[in-house]
Design a protein around this motif. Structure first.
Motif, PDB file in Angstrom:
ATOM      1  N   VAL A 256       3.307   4.864   6.800  1.00  0.00           N
ATOM      2  CA  VAL A 256       2.321   3.883   7.055  1.00  0.00           C
ATOM      3  C   VAL A 256       2.394   3.608   5.478  1.00  0.00           C
ATOM      4  O   VAL A 256       1.977   4.241   4.558  1.00  0.00           O
ATOM      5  CB  VAL A 256       1.093   4.528   7.299  1.00  0.00           C
ATOM      6  CG1 VAL A 256      -0.097   3.462   7.390  1.00  0.00           C
ATOM      7  CG2 VAL A 256       1.128   5.271   8.731  1.00  0.00           C
ATOM      8  N   ARG A 257       1.943   2.030   5.364  1.00  0.00           N
ATOM      9  CA  ARG A 257       1.518   1.370   4.078  1.00  0.00           C
ATOM     10  C   ARG A 257       0.154   0.568   4.481  1.00  0.00           C
ATOM     11  O   ARG A 257       0.026  -0.289   5.348  1.00  0.00           O
ATOM     12  CB  ARG A 257       2.425   0.397   3.914  1.00  0.00           C
ATOM     13  CG  ARG A 257       2.059  -0.498   2.330  1.00  0.00           C
ATOM     14  CD  ARG A 257       3.144  -1.604   1.852  1.00  0.00           C
ATOM     15  NE  ARG A 257       3.135  -2.448   2.997  1.00  0.00           N
ATOM     16  CZ  ARG A 257       2.310  -3.495   3.292  1.00  0.00           C
ATOM     17  NH1 ARG A 257       1.300  -3.538   2.095  1.00  0.00           N
ATOM     18  NH2 ARG A 257       2.473  -4.554   3.908  1.00  0.00           N
ATOM     19  N   ASP A 258      -0.885   0.845   3.595  1.00  0.00           N
ATOM     20  CA  ASP A 258      -1.959   0.183   3.768  1.00  0.00           C
ATOM     21  C   ASP A 258      -2.306  -0.290   2.263  1.00  0.00           C
ATOM     22  O   ASP A 258      -2.783   0.411   1.384  1.00  0.00           O
ATOM     23  CB  ASP A 258      -3.017   1.060   4.123  1.00  0.00           C
ATOM     24  CG  ASP A 258      -4.201   0.245   4.775  1.00  0.00           C
ATOM     25  OD1 ASP A 258      -4.503  -0.825   4.606  1.00  0.00           O
ATOM     26  OD2 ASP A 258      -5.371   1.044   5.204  1.00  0.00           O
ATOM     27  N   GLY A 259      -2.258  -1.571   2.184  1.00  0.00           N
ATOM     28  CA  GLY A 259      -2.313  -2.173   0.828  1.00  0.00           C
ATOM     29  C   GLY A 259      -1.415  -1.662  -0.066  1.00  0.00           C
ATOM     30  O   GLY A 259      -0.072  -1.770   0.315  1.00  0.00           O
ATOM     31  N   TRP A 260      -1.641  -1.156  -1.286  1.00  0.00           N
ATOM     32  CA  TRP A 260      -0.789  -0.346  -2.005  1.00  0.00           C
ATOM     33  C   TRP A 260      -0.718   0.975  -2.057  1.00  0.00           C
ATOM     34  O   TRP A 260      -0.261   1.876  -2.895  1.00  0.00           O
ATOM     35  CB  TRP A 260      -0.998  -0.873  -3.569  1.00  0.00           C
ATOM     36  CG  TRP A 260      -0.608  -2.390  -3.985  1.00  0.00           C
ATOM     37  CD1 TRP A 260      -0.363  -3.314  -2.965  1.00  0.00           C
ATOM     38  CD2 TRP A 260      -0.669  -2.763  -5.143  1.00  0.00           C
ATOM     39  NE1 TRP A 260      -0.255  -4.569  -3.751  1.00  0.00           N
ATOM     40  CE2 TRP A 260      -0.412  -4.207  -4.920  1.00  0.00           C
ATOM     41  CE3 TRP A 260      -0.552  -2.361  -6.594  1.00  0.00           C
ATOM     42  CZ2 TRP A 260      -0.069  -4.899  -6.281  1.00  0.00           C
ATOM     43  CZ3 TRP A 260      -0.416  -3.281  -7.465  1.00  0.00           C
ATOM     44  CH2 TRP A 260      -0.050  -4.421  -7.617  1.00  0.00           C
ATOM     45  N   MET A 261      -1.044   1.599  -0.798  1.00  0.00           N
ATOM     46  CA  MET A 261      -1.073   2.929  -0.526  1.00  0.00           C
ATOM     47  C   MET A 261      -0.031   3.108   0.471  1.00  0.00           C
ATOM     48  O   MET A 261      -0.054   2.514   1.585  1.00  0.00           O
ATOM     49  CB  MET A 261      -2.186   3.402  -0.165  1.00  0.00           C
ATOM     50  CG  MET A 261      -2.519   4.998   0.333  1.00  0.00           C
ATOM     51  SD  MET A 261      -1.671   5.745   1.855  1.00  0.00           S
ATOM     52  CE  MET A 261      -2.523   4.757   2.937  1.00  0.00           C
ATOM     53  N   THR A 262       1.050   4.251   0.268  1.00  0.00           N
ATOM     54  CA  THR A 262       2.072   4.708   1.190  1.00  0.00           C
ATOM     55  C   THR A 262       1.728   6.141   1.503  1.00  0.00           C
ATOM     56  O   THR A 262       1.221   6.797   0.763  1.00  0.00           O
ATOM     57  CB  THR A 262       3.277   4.203   0.529  1.00  0.00           C
ATOM     58  OG1 THR A 262       3.608   5.260  -0.535  1.00  0.00           O
ATOM     59  CG2 THR A 262       3.560   2.950   0.088  1.00  0.00           C
TER      60      THR A 262
END
Length: 303
Positions: A256-262
Motif C-alpha cells: 500500500v502507498r498512502d501519500g509518501w508512506m509505503t
C-alpha cells in the motif's frame, strides 16, 4: 713632361676615377645606424644591397625587403582582442570589463538554476505528504492481525522488531510467528509488516514500478490492483502447492502507498512445516490480510 691629350676630360679635385661596372660606396644613412638594445639578443646577418660589401657598412642593422628573418615573426594584430585559446593577460586594460562580464554570466546561470528548482519543487520545495502516519520504534505494538488469528489462535509472545530513523526516511519492521495451536512445535506460518515514511522524495513512481510488475521478477506470483486502501495498493499471491498438498508454499503480500508512506503486510506458509493438513487457501488469506491491513494503518495514524 708630356702634355695631356685634349680628348680626356679633366677630373674634379678629390674625386676618385670610376670604371665601368663599379659603384662608388655611399655614406651610411643615420637611420640605418645600430640602435641601442634593451636586451642582448643575437643579431641576424645583415642583408646587403647589390654592389655593397660588409666592409662598407659593418654596423648596419639587418633589414630585409621580405620582412623579419625566420624565427622572429612579427606580433600578430587582433582587431577584436586576444586570439581564441589564449588566456587574458593579468591586469591591464580590459580586465575589469571581463570580471564584470563573468559576474553577469554567473548571476544569469544562478537565476536559471533557481528558477528550475522552483519549477520542479514548487515555490519553496515540496513538503512530504505523510498522510498523518508516524514512525514507530516498535511496529509490532501497532500491528493488528485479528483476522488472521481465525486460523492462528496462538499469539506470538516474542515478535521481532527493528526501526531506522533518518532525515530522509523512517523505517519500522515487525516479524510475527503464527501457530495454529499451542501444541505446534514450530511456526505454521509467518507474518511480516513494514512501514516506510519517505521524507525527501515521492515514492509513487518507484512503488508503482516495483509492485505492479512484481510478476516480472517472480513468475509464480499473480498481481492484482486493489482499490479502497490508500492511494494505491497491489495484492500479490503465490501458490506452488502440489495436488496432494504435501509440498510447495503459499504467500500473500499486500503493498500500500498512502501519500509518501509505503506499507507491506506479507503472509507465507510452507506445506511441509504445517502442523495440521494444509495451509488455508489463498482467497481466504487474502481477505484476512486486507482486513488486518486496514486496522493496522488506522493504528499507525492514531498512535
Amino acid at each position: 713632361m708630356q702634355d695631356r691629350p685634349e680628348d680626356i676630360p679633366t677630373q674634379p679635385a678629390g674625386q676618385t676615377p670610376t670604371q665601368p661596372g663599379f659603384t662608388a660606396p655611399s655614406a651610411p644613412s643615420p637611420a640605418l645606424q645600430p640602435q641601442p638594445q634593451a636586451q642582448a639578443l643575437p643579431q641576424p646577418r645583415p642583408e646587403l644591397t647589390p654592389g655593397q660589401s660588409p666592409a662598407q657598412n659593418p654596423g648596419q642593422a639587418a633589414t630585409s625587403t621580405f620582412g623579419a628573418p625566420p624565427g622572429y615573426p612579427p606580433a600578430q594584430q587582433y582587431t577584436y582582442g586576444q586570439p581564441h585559446g589564449y588566456p587574458p593577460p593579468p591586469g591591464g586594460k580590459g580586465t575589469a570589463g571581463r570580471a564584470v562580464l563573468w559576474v553577469v554570466v554567473g548571476a544569469v546561470a544562478a537565476s536559471a538554476l533557481w528558477a528550475g528548482g522552483l519549477f520542479l519543487l514548487g515555490p519553496w520545495g515540496e513538503d512530504p505528504d505523510l498522510a498523518g502516519y508516524r514512525a514507530k520504534a516498535n511496529l509490532c505494538s501497532a500491528v493488528d492481525y485479528t483476522a488472521l488469528m481465525t486460523e492462528y489462535g496462538e499469539e506470538d509472545d516474542l515478535p521481532t522488531h527493528n526501526s531506522l530513523k533518518h532525515k530522509a526516511i523512517d523505517q519500522s519492521y515487525c516479524s510475527i510467528s503464527l501457530k495454529t495451536s499451542s501444541s505446534s512445535s514450530y511456526a505454521d506460518a509467518y507474518l511480516s509488516v513494514q512501514m516506510d515514511l519517505h521524507k525527501k522524495t515521492d515514492p509513487a513512481p518507484e512503488f508503482t514500478a516495483v509492485w505492479s510488475e512484481y510478476d516480472q521478477r517472480y513468475e509464480d506470483y499473480e498481481v492484482e490492483e486493489v482499490s479502497g486502501i490508500g492511494d494505491e495498493a497491489y495484492l500479490l499471491t503465490e501458490d506452488t502447492t502440489s495436488g496432494t498438498g504435501t509440498s510447495g508454499s503459499r504467500a500473500v503480500i499486500l503493498a500500500v502507498r498512502d501519500g509518501w508512506m509505503t506499507y507491506q503486510m506479507s503472509w507465507s506458509a510452507y506445506t511441509s512445516s504445517y502442523e495440521t493438513s494444509t495451509p488455508p487457501d489463498i482467497d481466504k488469506v487474502s481477505r484476512w490480510v486486507r482486513t488486518d491491513t486496514r486496522s493496522t494503518l488506522e493504528n499507525l495514524r492514531s498512535e
